[in-house]
Write an enzyme that holds these catalytic residues in place. Structure first.
Site, mmCIF file in Angstrom:
data_model
loop_
_atom_site.group_PDB
_atom_site.id
_atom_site.type_symbol
_atom_site.label_atom_id
_atom_site.label_comp_id
_atom_site.label_asym_id
_atom_site.label_seq_id
_atom_site.Cartn_x
_atom_site.Cartn_y
_atom_site.Cartn_z
ATOM 1 N N GLU A 17 8.796 54.464 50.754
ATOM 2 C CA GLU A 17 8.919 53.326 49.767
ATOM 3 C C GLU A 17 10.337 52.580 50.249
ATOM 4 O OE1 GLU A 17 8.606 54.090 45.734
ATOM 5 O OE2 GLU A 17 10.313 52.810 45.244
ATOM 6 N N ASP A 109 11.211 47.568 34.250
ATOM 7 C CA ASP A 109 12.125 47.931 33.162
ATOM 8 C C ASP A 109 12.642 46.694 32.531
ATOM 9 O OD1 ASP A 109 12.683 50.558 33.533
ATOM 10 O OD2 ASP A 109 13.508 50.378 35.398
ATOM 11 N N GLN A 179 7.814 59.581 39.791
ATOM 12 C CA GLN A 179 9.562 59.266 39.601
ATOM 13 C C GLN A 179 10.035 60.482 40.228
ATOM 14 O OE1 GLN A 179 11.914 57.477 39.543
ATOM 15 N NE2 GLN A 179 11.657 56.532 37.680
HETATM 16 P P1 FAD Z 1 4.175 51.978 31.473
HETATM 17 O O1 FAD Z 1 3.050 52.953 32.168
HETATM 18 O O2 FAD Z 1 3.527 50.639 30.747
HETATM 19 O O3 FAD Z 1 5.126 52.974 30.434
HETATM 20 C C1 FAD Z 1 6.376 52.342 29.997
HETATM 21 C C2 FAD Z 1 6.550 53.237 28.434
HETATM 22 O O4 FAD Z 1 5.653 52.672 27.536
HETATM 23 C C3 FAD Z 1 6.425 54.584 28.726
HETATM 24 O O5 FAD Z 1 7.379 55.302 27.884
HETATM 25 C C4 FAD Z 1 4.646 54.789 28.370
HETATM 26 O O6 FAD Z 1 4.725 56.212 27.518
HETATM 27 C C5 FAD Z 1 4.758 53.724 27.043
HETATM 28 N N1 FAD Z 1 3.374 53.177 27.011
HETATM 29 C C6 FAD Z 1 2.543 52.977 28.109
HETATM 30 N N2 FAD Z 1 1.571 52.345 27.881
HETATM 31 C C7 FAD Z 1 1.382 52.403 26.293
HETATM 32 C C8 FAD Z 1 0.537 51.879 25.441
HETATM 33 N N3 FAD Z 1 -0.821 51.254 25.789
HETATM 34 N N4 FAD Z 1 0.820 51.868 24.125
HETATM 35 C C9 FAD Z 1 2.127 52.613 23.743
HETATM 36 N N5 FAD Z 1 3.219 52.842 24.869
HETATM 37 C C10 FAD Z 1 2.586 52.944 25.980
HETATM 38 N N6 FAD Z 1 10.385 49.360 38.862
HETATM 39 C C11 FAD Z 1 10.401 47.917 39.104
HETATM 40 O O7 FAD Z 1 11.125 47.067 38.315
HETATM 41 N N7 FAD Z 1 10.247 47.769 40.579
HETATM 42 C C12 FAD Z 1 9.577 48.615 41.157
HETATM 43 O O8 FAD Z 1 9.109 48.365 42.342
HETATM 44 C C13 FAD Z 1 9.470 49.699 40.743
HETATM 45 N N8 FAD Z 1 8.656 50.762 41.511
HETATM 46 C C14 FAD Z 1 8.568 52.151 40.823
HETATM 47 C C15 FAD Z 1 7.951 53.121 41.851
HETATM 48 C C16 FAD Z 1 7.581 54.341 41.161
HETATM 49 C C17 FAD Z 1 6.656 55.105 41.963
HETATM 50 C C18 FAD Z 1 8.124 54.593 39.810
HETATM 51 C C19 FAD Z 1 8.134 55.972 39.454
HETATM 52 C C20 FAD Z 1 8.769 53.957 39.142
HETATM 53 C C21 FAD Z 1 9.014 52.354 39.592
HETATM 54 N N9 FAD Z 1 9.711 51.555 38.875
HETATM 55 C C22 FAD Z 1 9.995 50.295 39.261
HETATM 56 C C23 FAD Z 1 10.427 51.910 37.544
HETATM 57 C C24 FAD Z 1 9.192 51.451 36.394
HETATM 58 O O9 FAD Z 1 8.978 50.109 36.289
HETATM 59 C C25 FAD Z 1 9.946 51.779 35.105
HETATM 60 O O10 FAD Z 1 9.955 53.291 34.998
HETATM 61 C C26 FAD Z 1 9.434 51.253 33.512
HETATM 62 O O11 FAD Z 1 10.296 51.508 32.532
HETATM 63 C C27 FAD Z 1 8.085 51.808 33.585
HETATM 64 O O12 FAD Z 1 7.020 51.428 34.110
HETATM 65 P P2 FAD Z 1 5.507 52.013 33.826
HETATM 66 O O13 FAD Z 1 4.763 51.300 34.821
HETATM 67 O O14 FAD Z 1 5.636 53.475 34.267
HETATM 68 O O15 FAD Z 1 5.265 51.772 32.571
#
Ligand code: FAD
Length: 287
Positions: A17, A109, A179
């Site tokens: 990455e 985020d 993560q």
């Molecule tokens: P989600 O899966 O939507 O989850 C977010 C929160 O909401 C969680 O607490 C989950 O339990 C809750 N949730 C999810 N779906 C629902 C639902 N339907 N109803 C109620 N609650 C729900 N950030 C960046 O800005 N740019 C990047 O390029 C980037 N790359 C990343 C790559 C990896 C491999 C990882 C692990 C993280 C990356 N992040 C990046 C960080 C990520 O954007 C943050 O961790 C963010 O806060 C959550 O994103 P997510 O897609 O996991 O969100």
């Protein structure tokens, strides 16, 4: 290569990455590091998407260039932050036209200075909604999603977080990239819990080799990863950068070797645009 065929039993699928460099010099140096990492034959290389879409164009440029220069499949990260569905569709159309193979579909985020994520009008609220959009309207992309061995910091509970991960999988994700973490037991427990609720796609550990204490403390606190006390203690005792690098790499070698011994089908390295630490780890474990 799409993500659904990247992980095959009995082989170790590596992915790296990157993040979009801020300067032209940084970008030129990045391709040198990627070239060195190509020795390890990664299945794909990804590039992050900056907060609020701030790196939109740069992210696409980096993955497009990496694919063109090194012939390796690539993935663009994409978040819902600050974008309407129409804007997300435009990005995906552009990515598809530029030959990008895969999308790492994320919610993202909250923007800087805000504590909670709020969807823009006409935008999406959760990662699973973005996965659905990509799967339905851009079926040619492989899709990776984020998973959290130590639970996402906003989740109501570990169980709720896992069910939310399952929503992303059910919406069509091909692989979970985790993560970063430093205690393998957190990963193994997470993987077992995923299997127990019927997640059957590959769950790939995310590894950030530590190269200096202050950097890893900052990153770990941003993403909620626990640093083992013995690692912190070891790094704190060493005041020269070279010695900290060596200790961090030695820790990562042990961590990665234990993951391989436990039969993981891949490892996703957060390489932070540098090749030295990841190359040292992969060289030592004979990958
Ligand atoms: P989600 O899966 O939507 O989850 C977010 C929160 O909401 C969680 O607490 C989950 O339990 C809750 N949730 C999810 N779906 C629902 C639902 N339907 N109803 C109620 N609650 C729900 N950030 C960046 O800005 N740019 C990047 O390029 C980037 N790359 C990343 C790559 C990896 C491999 C990882 C692990 C993280 C990356 N992040 C990046 C960080 C990520 O954007 C943050 O961790 C963010 O806060 C959550 O994103 P997510 O897609 O996991 O969100």
């Amino acid at each position: 290569m799409s993500l659904d065929s990247a992980y095959t039993p009995g082989t170790l699928a590596l992915s790296f990455e990157l993040f979009p460099p801020k300067t032209a010099e940084g970008e030129a140096a990045l391709y040198g590091h990627v070239e060195r990492l190509m020795t390890f034959k990664p299945r794909f290389v990804t590039c992050t998407y900056g907060a609020g879409g701030s790196t939109r164009e740069k992210t696409l440029t980096i993955v497009e260039q990496v694919k063109r220069r090194f012939g390796v499949p690539v993935a663009s990260h994409l978040t819902c932050v600050g974008s309407t569905v129409d804007e997300l569709r435009r990005y995906l159309t552009d990515a598809s036209a530029r030959g990008i193979d895969n999308i790492v579909a994320l919610r993202g985020d909250p923007p800087h200075g805000e504590s909670a994520f709020t969807a823009v009008a006409g935008g999406l609220r959760y990662g699973n909604e973005l996965v659905s959009l990509v799967r339905k309207d851009f079926p040619g992309f492989g899709i990776a999603v984020a998973g959290y061995p130590e639970t996402h910091r906003e989740a109501a509970s570990p169980e709720a977080d896992l069910l939310n991960l399952k929503r992303k999988v059910d919406a069509g994700a091909n692989v979970v990239l985790t993560q970063l973490f430093y205690r393998n037991d957190d990963f193994f427990r997470f993987r077992d819990r995923c299997h127990a609720i019927g997640i059957t796609i590959p769950i790939i550990p995310g590894i950030l080799p530590v190269t200096n204490l202050s950097q890893v403390q900052r990153i770990a606190s941003l993403c909620g990863a626990t640093l083992p006390p013995d690692l912190i203690e070891d790094l704190s005792r060493r005041d020269d950068p070279e010695s900290q690098f060596d200790a961090g790499v030695a820790f990562a070698i042990r961590q990665v070797q234990a993951l391989i011994d436990a039969g993981v089908s891949g490892i996703h390295f957060y390489v932070l645009n540098k090749s030295q630490a990841t190359a040292a780890v992969l060289g030592a474990v004979g990958a």
